[in-house]
Write a protein that holds these residues in place. Structure first.
Motif, mmCIF file in Angstrom:
data_model
loop_
_atom_site.group_PDB
_atom_site.id
_atom_site.type_symbol
_atom_site.label_atom_id
_atom_site.label_comp_id
_atom_site.label_asym_id
_atom_site.label_seq_id
_atom_site.Cartn_x
_atom_site.Cartn_y
_atom_site.Cartn_z
ATOM 1 N N LEU A 337 -7.462 -0.274 -4.332
ATOM 2 C CA LEU A 337 -8.103 -1.482 -3.824
ATOM 3 C C LEU A 337 -7.102 -2.558 -3.408
ATOM 4 O O LEU A 337 -7.414 -3.401 -2.561
ATOM 5 C CB LEU A 337 -9.049 -2.050 -4.882
ATOM 6 C CG LEU A 337 -10.220 -1.142 -5.277
ATOM 7 C CD1 LEU A 337 -11.051 -1.787 -6.369
ATOM 8 C CD2 LEU A 337 -11.087 -0.833 -4.068
ATOM 9 N N GLY A 338 -5.893 -2.533 -3.994
ATOM 10 C CA GLY A 338 -4.891 -3.546 -3.686
ATOM 11 C C GLY A 338 -4.537 -3.635 -2.210
ATOM 12 O O GLY A 338 -4.574 -4.727 -1.616
ATOM 13 N N PRO A 339 -4.195 -2.510 -1.554
ATOM 14 C CA PRO A 339 -3.864 -2.581 -0.133
ATOM 15 C C PRO A 339 -5.012 -3.097 0.734
ATOM 16 O O PRO A 339 -4.788 -3.789 1.730
ATOM 17 C CB PRO A 339 -3.529 -1.125 0.218
ATOM 18 C CG PRO A 339 -3.108 -0.514 -1.073
ATOM 19 C CD PRO A 339 -3.947 -1.175 -2.116
ATOM 20 N N LEU A 340 -6.255 -2.755 0.362
ATOM 21 C CA LEU A 340 -7.403 -3.236 1.136
ATOM 22 C C LEU A 340 -7.527 -4.753 1.043
ATOM 23 O O LEU A 340 -7.796 -5.435 2.049
ATOM 24 C CB LEU A 340 -8.683 -2.570 0.633
ATOM 25 C CG LEU A 340 -8.750 -1.039 0.744
ATOM 26 C CD1 LEU A 340 -10.049 -0.520 0.158
ATOM 27 C CD2 LEU A 340 -8.604 -0.602 2.194
ATOM 28 N N SER A 341 -7.314 -5.296 -0.170
ATOM 29 C CA SER A 341 -7.409 -6.747 -0.366
ATOM 30 C C SER A 341 -6.309 -7.482 0.396
ATOM 31 O O SER A 341 -6.566 -8.466 1.096
ATOM 32 C CB SER A 341 -7.324 -7.082 -1.859
ATOM 33 O OG SER A 341 -8.274 -6.377 -2.599
ATOM 34 N N VAL A 342 -5.073 -6.983 0.263
ATOM 35 C CA VAL A 342 -3.940 -7.649 0.916
ATOM 36 C C VAL A 342 -4.061 -7.555 2.432
ATOM 37 O O VAL A 342 -3.824 -8.534 3.153
ATOM 38 C CB VAL A 342 -2.607 -7.045 0.445
ATOM 39 C CG1 VAL A 342 -1.436 -7.638 1.223
ATOM 40 C CG2 VAL A 342 -2.412 -7.296 -1.056
ATOM 41 N N SER A 343 -4.446 -6.375 2.937
ATOM 42 C CA SER A 343 -4.538 -6.208 4.392
ATOM 43 C C SER A 343 -5.623 -7.086 4.995
ATOM 44 O O SER A 343 -5.468 -7.608 6.106
ATOM 45 C CB SER A 343 -4.798 -4.737 4.740
ATOM 46 O OG SER A 343 -6.049 -4.301 4.240
ATOM 47 N N PHE A 344 -6.718 -7.268 4.275
ATOM 48 C CA PHE A 344 -7.788 -8.150 4.772
ATOM 49 C C PHE A 344 -7.274 -9.572 4.946
ATOM 50 O O PHE A 344 -7.489 -10.209 5.987
ATOM 51 C CB PHE A 344 -8.971 -8.123 3.802
ATOM 52 C CG PHE A 344 -10.043 -9.129 4.126
ATOM 53 C CD1 PHE A 344 -10.942 -8.890 5.154
ATOM 54 C CD2 PHE A 344 -10.143 -10.316 3.411
ATOM 55 C CE1 PHE A 344 -11.926 -9.828 5.469
ATOM 56 C CE2 PHE A 344 -11.113 -11.254 3.711
ATOM 57 C CZ PHE A 344 -12.016 -11.004 4.751
ATOM 58 N N LEU A 345 -6.562 -10.074 3.948
ATOM 59 C CA LEU A 345 -6.059 -11.447 4.017
ATOM 60 C C LEU A 345 -4.896 -11.601 4.993
ATOM 61 O O LEU A 345 -4.669 -12.694 5.517
ATOM 62 C CB LEU A 345 -5.627 -11.914 2.624
ATOM 63 C CG LEU A 345 -6.763 -12.218 1.645
ATOM 64 C CD1 LEU A 345 -6.210 -12.583 0.276
ATOM 65 C CD2 LEU A 345 -7.641 -13.348 2.160
ATOM 66 N N LEU A 346 -4.159 -10.508 5.238
ATOM 67 C CA LEU A 346 -3.048 -10.592 6.190
ATOM 68 C C LEU A 346 -3.535 -10.929 7.600
ATOM 69 O O LEU A 346 -2.763 -11.402 8.435
ATOM 70 C CB LEU A 346 -2.270 -9.277 6.224
ATOM 71 C CG LEU A 346 -1.159 -9.123 5.180
ATOM 72 C CD1 LEU A 346 -0.595 -7.710 5.201
ATOM 73 C CD2 LEU A 346 -0.044 -10.141 5.410
ATOM 74 N N GLY A 347 -4.814 -10.683 7.866
ATOM 75 C CA GLY A 347 -5.372 -11.071 9.153
ATOM 76 C C GLY A 347 -5.496 -12.574 9.307
ATOM 77 O O GLY A 347 -5.706 -13.066 10.421
#
Length: 425
Positions: A337-347
């Protein structure tokens, strides 16, 4: 001890070569995705696919080893790992990358299991702690070296070929060894419900620790690029974070041997929150500031897995393998779940990793403080802290059995069969 390590030279040498290649590919894959113009959310899915494959590997590889043996499985896994990596370098297609990263995760989980099973089987109980320390130093040093190879001016094609070559060369020492293979790897077996009942802090801590470290492993290069670091500086960014996690493992662990481990977990979480807030407020593009911040964040988040594992084993009469497998799986779910959370906010912001880390550690600190306030611990089965990486349950068995109490496992499980259910921590 020197004689023992000499007998394991081929295995440790294979591990070192492999993990240099593994460390290199961890960084070049997301960097290549950035170069292709892929959005952070797609790169996040690819990172999560890697950890999903890792979980599948932990669950399925033991059966494969039981059927065909360690060396054959080791060779097949490296072949799949290498071919998947080369497909990523050859094909610019999201679905292919998703499947390839899942296979890479499955392969590296199996490779870790074979190496750690071999070390565990060939090491006597009195030497397991020392061998574990040597293996941990070798593996982390190799991964750090792999990060630094990113700075070589080879282009992405050259870096992919270098990583693939290192992975294949890792087969040679083990393939030529005359040492007999170890016993079959025990299958993962645990109950989330039962483990959550005996140690809520450990399960929650492992989850949020995995959330933070998973976001780093999968998207660290993307975060570094978003903070205006060059490709050579990205390798340093990754390396200093790993070094931070390595440097603080032992001091943190020794402190947790002297006081309630929940206070140490809370302290790490609170300081990690402050570090994340500091990074967000400074919002500095100065590489030196970023390196210091990531060194601290690595030092505060990487030890959480070992702390949660030690805390879980302190207060339960469940077997080491069951507790270790459960904590590892909880950590792995967080890593998915970590990469999904970080990638969402990186937008939306280049501070995504620090925001996710601050939020995750805030929840962990609040939950642990709540448990400290309302639930005491007795540490009936206390054992000294053992620093280890979150690889496989074989690492858990190897790390904890070297401090096994004199009471045998069957006797231990019969001492207080209801105790674990009555004393949640």
């Amino acid at each position: 001890m020197p004689t023992l390590l000499k007998s394991m030279f081929s295995l440790l040498f294979s591990a070192a070569i492999l993990l240099v290649g593994h460390g290199l590919q961890l960084t070049i894959v997301p960097l290549y995705a950035i170069n292709l113009g892929w959005e952070p959310d797609l790169i996040g899915y690819i990172g999560s696919s890697y950890f999903f494959g890792f979980v599948l590997g932990c669950l399925t590889v033991p059966r494969l080893v039981a059927r065909v043996g360690h060396i054959r499985v080791f060779t097949v896994l490296i072949a799949l790992f290498t071919s998947s990596l080369l497909f990523i370098g050859l094909v610019d297609h999201f679905v292919i990358w998703l499947l390839a990263r899942c296979l890479i995760g499955w392969g590296i989980a199996g490779i870790y299991m074979v190496i750690e099973s071999w070390l565990n089987d060939k090491t006597s109980i009195e030497h397991r702690g020392s061998v574990l320390s040597v293996y941990t130093v070798i593996s982390l040093s190799a991964i750090c070296l792999g990060q630094l190879l990113v700075g070589f001016d080879l282009g992405f094609a050259g870096l992919f070929m270098l990583a693939a070559a290192l992975l294949v060369l890792g087969i040679v020492p083990v393939g030529l060894t005359r040492r007999p293979a170890p016993q079959p790897i025990p299958a993962v077996s645990f109950s989330f419900r039962r483990l959550f009942a005996v140690s809520q802090v450990s399960m929650v801590g492992a989850f949020f620790g995995g959330l933070v470290t998973g976001g780093f492993w999968a998207l660290g290069p993307v975060v570094a690029n978003a903070n205006a670091l060059s490709p050579s500086q990205v390798g340093v960014f990754m390396a200093v974070t790993i070094l931070g996690g390595t440097a603080l493992q032992l001091p943190v662990g020794r402190l947790s041997d002297r006081i309630d481990r929940r206070y140490v977990i809370t302290g790490l979480a609170v300081i990690a929150v402050l570090t994340s807030i500091m990074a967000i407020l400074l919002d500095s593009r100065n590489p030196q500031v970023i390196y210091v911040t990531m060194f601290l964040l690595g030092g505060l988040s990487f030890p959480l897995y070992s702390l949660c594992l030690a805390h879980a084993n302190d207060n339960t009469d469940l077997s080491i393998m069951e507790v270790g497998s459960g904590v590892l799986m909880m950590n792995s779910i967080g890593s998915i779940l970590g990469p999904l959370s970080v990638s969402f906010l990186l937008g939306y912001t280049h501070m995504a990793l620090f925001i996710v880390s601050g939020a995750a550690m805030s929840i962990l600190a609040c939950w642990t403080l709540y448990r400290i306030r309302f639930h005491d611990v007795a540490r009936e089965h206390y054992e000294p802290f053992v620093s280890m990486r979150s690889t496989t349950q074989e690492m858990v068995e190897m790390g904890l059995e070297n401090e096994e109490p004199e009471v045998s496992e069957p006797e231990r499980s019969n001492q207080a069969p209801q105790e674990a259910e009555n004393k949640p921590i």
